[in-house]
Design an enzyme around this catalytic site. Sequence first.
Site, PDB file in Angstrom:
ATOM      1  CE  LYS A  43      24.849   8.469  61.034  1.00 45.27           C
ATOM      2  NZ  LYS A  43      25.124   9.694  60.261  1.00 45.27           N
ATOM      3  CB  SER A  69      19.737  18.544  59.631  1.00 50.53           C
ATOM      4  OG  SER A  69      19.582  18.595  61.038  1.00 50.53           O
ATOM      5  CB  CYS A 128      27.220  14.920  65.463  1.00 43.05           C
ATOM      6  SG  CYS A 128      25.680  14.882  64.509  1.00 43.05           S
TER       7      CYS A 128
END
Length: 264
Positions: A43, A69, A128
Amino acid sequence: MIKTRFAGINFENPFFNASGPHCTTKEELDILGQSKAAAVMTKSCTLEPREGNPSPRYVDITNNSSINSMGLPNLGYKEYMKLIPELTVHNKPIFSSVSGMKIEDNIQMISELSDVKELDAIELNLSCPNVVGKPQVGYDFQQSVEVIQEVQKICKKPLGLKLPPYFDFVHFETMAKIINQSRVNFVTCINSLGNGLVIDIAKEQVVIKPKGGFGGMGGKLVKPFGLSNVRKFRELLKPEIQVIGCGGIFSGIDAFEYILAGAD
């Protein structure tokens, strides 16, 4: 099975996970390690652990697509530094994704991750779309130049960039010129399509809670944009800079389309 060589590393097949919602914990990373994926990507990590955005923050929608989100929930880079050596039990290349809130964070994390001998490559996430108050660096070309220049000075591993989807040829050309002037080894195309909106008409409300329901779109519906970004960057980047195709890959046919578009 097709084998490939990427960032100087041999891959038994051309598949591995994107840095997304399901590679955060040790358990999730071990599942990926035990799978037939050719490598494991962690991640995107931040300097400190993050809980991320409030739930509901990930919802599967029709046609094998999704909206999320998440807000970069992760264990913090120091925890991933501890986990990476443990993941070598799976005998696969290990990639770490990094997404600092500021340049100094990225420098610190990448500097320290570079010293983890079991780590094979680092992906710097410039894209992101789901952190409140944090714009996507990949859409700010001047900031992208500054971040890449600083990070490449201290990165001792193969270095990649996770890019947002671009839609205008001028933007492709601008970012490709920046990358061609760097020592970046690979790019990942694409991160999710930012700021989509999905409404549940039965409940008369949006399906996710953060940001008023706005979230990144993933899955089948983003594949045409993933393909176009892979194709355009393959055309514009120097041959030695490799490309990861990402988005809407559910079958060998999907993967073959990405290979035909130019993905490594």
